[in-house]
Motif scaffolding. Structure first.
Motif, mmCIF file in Angstrom:
data_model
loop_
_atom_site.group_PDB
_atom_site.id
_atom_site.type_symbol
_atom_site.label_atom_id
_atom_site.label_comp_id
_atom_site.label_asym_id
_atom_site.label_seq_id
_atom_site.Cartn_x
_atom_site.Cartn_y
_atom_site.Cartn_z
ATOM 1 N N GLY A 1 3.153 28.199 67.749
ATOM 2 C CA GLY A 1 4.324 27.493 67.215
ATOM 3 C C GLY A 1 5.467 27.512 68.212
ATOM 4 O O GLY A 1 6.646 27.564 67.844
ATOM 5 N N GLY B 1 8.471 25.346 67.828
ATOM 6 C CA GLY B 1 9.116 25.353 66.511
ATOM 7 C C GLY B 1 10.356 26.221 66.459
ATOM 8 O O GLY B 1 10.804 26.758 67.484
ATOM 9 N N SER C 1 0.460 25.468 70.934
ATOM 10 C CA SER C 1 0.704 24.449 69.912
ATOM 11 C C SER C 1 -0.107 23.225 70.309
ATOM 12 O O SER C 1 -0.727 23.202 71.385
ATOM 13 C CB SER C 1 2.193 24.116 69.784
ATOM 14 N N TRP D 1 -4.626 24.670 64.855
ATOM 15 C CA TRP D 1 -5.080 25.601 63.823
ATOM 16 C C TRP D 1 -6.336 25.097 63.112
ATOM 17 O O TRP D 1 -7.183 25.883 62.695
ATOM 18 C CB TRP D 1 -3.969 25.817 62.779
ATOM 19 N N CYS E 1 2.187 32.199 64.203
ATOM 20 C CA CYS E 1 3.034 31.379 63.346
ATOM 21 C C CYS E 1 2.160 30.240 62.839
ATOM 22 O O CYS E 1 1.849 29.310 63.580
ATOM 23 C CB CYS E 1 4.200 30.854 64.193
ATOM 24 N N TYR F 1 0.820 27.033 60.595
ATOM 25 C CA TYR F 1 1.462 25.796 60.145
ATOM 26 C C TYR F 1 0.514 25.027 59.241
ATOM 27 O O TYR F 1 -0.660 24.919 59.578
ATOM 28 C CB TYR F 1 1.864 24.910 61.341
ATOM 29 N N PRO F 2 0.946 24.492 58.085
ATOM 30 C CA PRO F 2 2.340 24.456 57.646
ATOM 31 C C PRO F 2 2.814 25.733 56.944
ATOM 32 O O PRO F 2 3.999 26.012 56.967
ATOM 33 C CB PRO F 2 2.361 23.279 56.656
ATOM 34 N N ASP F 3 1.898 26.520 56.324
ATOM 35 C CA ASP F 3 2.367 27.695 55.595
ATOM 36 C C ASP F 3 1.148 28.551 55.241
ATOM 37 O O ASP F 3 0.082 28.021 54.915
ATOM 38 C CB ASP F 3 3.080 27.265 54.296
ATOM 39 N N ASN G 1 16.781 25.861 58.380
ATOM 40 C CA ASN G 1 16.166 24.716 57.675
ATOM 41 C C ASN G 1 17.191 23.591 57.491
ATOM 42 O O ASN G 1 16.823 22.432 57.386
ATOM 43 C CB ASN G 1 15.666 25.139 56.289
ATOM 44 N N ILE H 1 2.542 17.631 52.204
ATOM 45 C CA ILE H 1 3.577 18.639 52.506
ATOM 46 C C ILE H 1 4.664 18.595 51.429
ATOM 47 O O ILE H 1 5.169 19.643 51.002
ATOM 48 C CB ILE H 1 4.160 18.439 53.915
ATOM 49 N N THR I 1 5.480 21.811 49.263
ATOM 50 C CA THR I 1 6.833 22.391 49.299
ATOM 51 C C THR I 1 7.404 22.520 47.890
ATOM 52 O O THR I 1 8.047 23.522 47.553
ATOM 53 C CB THR I 1 7.767 21.531 50.180
#
Ligand SMILES: NC(=O)c1ccc[n+]([C@@H]2O[C@H](COP(=O)([O-])OP(=O)(O)OC[C@H]3O[C@@H](n4cnc5c(N)ncnc54)[C@H](OP(=O)(O)O)[C@@H]3O)[C@@H](O)[C@H]2O)c1
Length: 273
Positions: free
Chosen positions: A10, A13, A34, A43, A62, A64-66, A127, A224, A228
């Motif tokens: 990441g 980012g 990345s 990933w 890190c 991505y996305p979560d 953010n 996403i 979210t």
């Protein structure tokens, strides 16, 4: 100090960019990881991993996305196996506070047997200036399904400082650092502090998860936006309404305040567009 590069996933980012900059400034060789790096790291394509892990002993992880997406545990299992095969000796994992799915992934990293540090971060202050919420700030409306929950926003510069300490000093191995700012704010209070620093009207507009998905799908895509909304339902139910001492424990100093973040972001000009 090691001569092998530290892998920063990441690396373009919010967290990775700062970590890579700090390491480079300290003279530590960095390998950026990345999709846009060379070699590229993806990933969702494990065939890209060996080239990126080659010759690396320490990595900032890190995802991505979560870590809370359903695919994450399987990917993290495979990634830690690949890291072990590559001879990685330390992993520093960025995780999210109050997310059951993220804890599952933390446990996978710990169970890998590779010495690790878990950074369990609350909502990033940045953010509002570096992510998809920036457009909302510039438009005067922060639209989120966050109700009136209070959040101890953490400054990404603090996360980067803790990550660099953990990546470069074995004394942090095994630690779980919960990273928050020093103060809890509702989204309405955060909007008001942003408005004051940016000298422009900014309001918080609380919405239902369904309305959020409708607004954000054109900006970030349906999956996403839906993810979210679900994540907000989870983390803004009151569970994160407490301060944690991870920054102090890791660095021996307190965390940066949201007001200082707002002033710095305003000075950078990001809210002047
Ligand atoms: N935002 C928050 O409030 C918050 C709070 C707690 C935890 N977190 C966690 O923070 C992480 C995100 O970190 P961040 O905010 O520093 O990153 P970010 O600003 O969202 O940037 C994403 C980074 O990941 C890379 N990337 C995107 N898709 C990728 C893929 N498929 N394969 C490989 N790399 C990919 C991007 O570079 P390329 O485009 O070049 O690939 C970029 O470097 C997530 O795991 C999230 O759960 C966020």
């Amino acid at each position: 100090m090691t001569s092998s590069p530290i892998l920063v996933l990441g690396a373009t980012g919010k967290t990775g960019r700062r970590i890579a900059q700090r390491l480079a400034a300290a003279g530590v060789p960095v390998r950026a990881g990345s999709r846009s790096a060379t070699p590229a790291f993806e990933w969702f394509d494990s065939s890209t991993w060996p080239a990126v892990l080659d010759g690396v002993k320490t990595a900032y992880v890190c995802f991505y996305p979560d870590l809370a997406i359903p695919e994450a545990p399987g990917i993290l299992e495979a990634f830690t196996r690949a890291a072990k095969d590559a001879g990685i000796e330390r992993l520093v994992l960025l995780s999210g506070r109050g997310e059951a799915g993220a804890v599952r992934c933390e446990n996978i990293v710990v169970a890998s047997g590779i010495p690790s540090v878990r950074l369990r971060a609350s909502w990033f202050s940045q953010n509002f200036s570096e992510g998809p919420l920036l457009a909302g700030v510039l438009g005067g409306q922060i639209v989120l399904p966050a109700g009136n929950a209070r959040e101890p926003f953490v400054d990404v510069d603090d996360i980067a400082d803790v990550a660099v300490a953990a990546l470069t000093d074995a004394r942090h191995d095994g630690a779980l650092y919960e990273l928050t700012g020093p103060r809890m704010l509702t989204m309405a209070e955060a909007a008001s502090e942003i408005a004051e620093a940016a000298r422009r009207p900014v309001n918080y507009v609380p919405v239902t998860p369904e309305a959020f998905v409708e607004t954000f799908t054109p900006i970030v895509g349906a999956s996403i936006a839906e993810f979210t909304a679900e994540l907000c339902r989870e983390v803004f139910d009151g569970r994160n309404e407490s301060l944690a001492d991870g920054v102090e424990r890791a660095l021996g100093r307190g965390p940066r305040d949201f007001r200082d973040y707002c002033r710095a972001a305003a000075r950078s000009g990001v809210w002047s567009a």
